[in-house]
Design a protein around this motif. Structure first.
Motif, PDB file in Angstrom:
ATOM      1  N   GLU A   1       0.844  -1.194   0.000  1.00 55.31           N
ATOM      2  CA  GLU A   1       0.000   0.000   0.000  1.00 55.31           C
ATOM      3  C   GLU A   1       0.878   1.242   0.000  1.00 55.31           C
ATOM      4  O   GLU A   1       1.824   1.341   0.779  1.00 55.31           O
ATOM      5  N   GLY A   2       0.615   2.152  -0.900  1.00 54.00           N
ATOM      6  CA  GLY A   2       1.324   3.416  -0.935  1.00 54.00           C
ATOM      7  C   GLY A   2       2.579   3.418  -1.789  1.00 54.00           C
ATOM      8  O   GLY A   2       3.159   4.478  -2.011  1.00 54.00           O
ATOM      9  N   GLN A   3       3.038   2.261  -2.271  1.00 53.01           N
ATOM     10  CA  GLN A   3       4.222   2.249  -3.125  1.00 53.01           C
ATOM     11  C   GLN A   3       3.939   2.996  -4.420  1.00 53.01           C
ATOM     12  O   GLN A   3       2.848   2.916  -4.968  1.00 53.01           O
ATOM     13  N   ARG A   4       4.944   3.715  -4.892  1.00 52.42           N
ATOM     14  CA  ARG A   4       4.844   4.430  -6.160  1.00 52.42           C
ATOM     15  C   ARG A   4       5.368   3.508  -7.249  1.00 52.42           C
ATOM     16  O   ARG A   4       6.424   2.908  -7.096  1.00 52.42           O
ATOM     17  N   VAL A   5       4.615   3.394  -8.325  1.00 53.07           N
ATOM     18  CA  VAL A   5       4.974   2.494  -9.408  1.00 53.07           C
ATOM     19  C   VAL A   5       4.806   3.180 -10.758  1.00 53.07           C
ATOM     20  O   VAL A   5       4.126   4.202 -10.864  1.00 53.07           O
ATOM     21  N   GLU A   6       5.433   2.602 -11.763  1.00 51.45           N
ATOM     22  CA  GLU A   6       5.192   2.967 -13.154  1.00 51.45           C
ATOM     23  C   GLU A   6       4.560   1.751 -13.799  1.00 51.45           C
ATOM     24  O   GLU A   6       4.870   0.612 -13.437  1.00 51.45           O
ATOM     25  N   PHE A   7       3.670   1.998 -14.760  1.00 49.50           N
ATOM     26  CA  PHE A   7       3.030   0.878 -15.445  1.00 49.50           C
ATOM     27  C   PHE A   7       2.526   1.336 -16.807  1.00 49.50           C
ATOM     28  O   PHE A   7       2.392   2.527 -17.074  1.00 49.50           O
ATOM     29  N   THR A   8       2.248   0.359 -17.650  1.00 50.55           N
ATOM     30  CA  THR A   8       1.647   0.618 -18.951  1.00 50.55           C
ATOM     31  C   THR A   8       0.149   0.452 -18.807  1.00 50.55           C
ATOM     32  O   THR A   8      -0.320  -0.604 -18.360  1.00 50.55           O
ATOM     33  N   ALA A   9      -0.596   1.481 -19.155  1.00 52.54           N
ATOM     34  CA  ALA A   9      -2.051   1.427 -19.068  1.00 52.54           C
ATOM     35  C   ALA A   9      -2.613   0.732 -20.309  1.00 52.54           C
ATOM     36  O   ALA A   9      -2.183   0.985 -21.433  1.00 52.54           O
ATOM     37  N   ALA A  10      -3.553  -0.171 -20.069  1.00 56.60           N
ATOM     38  CA  ALA A  10      -4.192  -0.911 -21.151  1.00 56.60           C
ATOM     39  C   ALA A  10      -5.655  -1.136 -20.789  1.00 56.60           C
ATOM     40  O   ALA A  10      -6.106  -0.724 -19.720  1.00 56.60           O
ATOM     41  N   SER A  11      -6.365  -1.774 -21.682  1.00 56.41           N
ATOM     42  CA  SER A  11      -7.750  -2.170 -21.417  1.00 56.41           C
ATOM     43  C   SER A  11      -7.817  -3.682 -21.436  1.00 56.41           C
ATOM     44  O   SER A  11      -7.271  -4.324 -22.338  1.00 56.41           O
ATOM     45  N   GLY A  12      -8.492  -4.247 -20.455  1.00 54.78           N
ATOM     46  CA  GLY A  12      -8.670  -5.691 -20.407  1.00 54.78           C
ATOM     47  C   GLY A  12      -9.679  -6.136 -21.442  1.00 54.78           C
ATOM     48  O   GLY A  12     -10.289  -5.316 -22.149  1.00 54.78           O
TER      49      GLY A  12
END
Length: 70
Positions: A37-48
């Motif tokens: 909880e609270g960790q900062r992350v980077e990610f690729t946004a997609a649609s399921g």
């Protein structure tokens, strides 16, 4: 922000405040794949397949253990 459940959870995007579904297999790390909880992350946004927001290629930002936002 991460909300964790068993094997999956949700990441709230900073830019759009959407909740993105994330499966543990999308977390790019060695060893056990989990986020706190609270960790900062980077990610690729997609649609399921269902059209809902999905996070892929999730990486924790360097030096972030989630403690700062508790």
């Amino acid at each position: 922000m991460v909300q964790r459940r068993e094997g999956f959870g949700f990441i709230t995007g900073d830019a759009d405040a959407k909740d993105y579904f994330v499966h543990f297999s999308s977390i790019k790390t060695t060893g056990f794949s989990a986020l706190s909880e609270g960790q900062r992350v980077e990610f690729t946004a997609a649609s399921g397949d269902d059209g809902k927001p999905l996070a892929l290629d999730v990486t924790v930002l360097a030096g972030d253990d989630g403690e700062a936002s508790k």
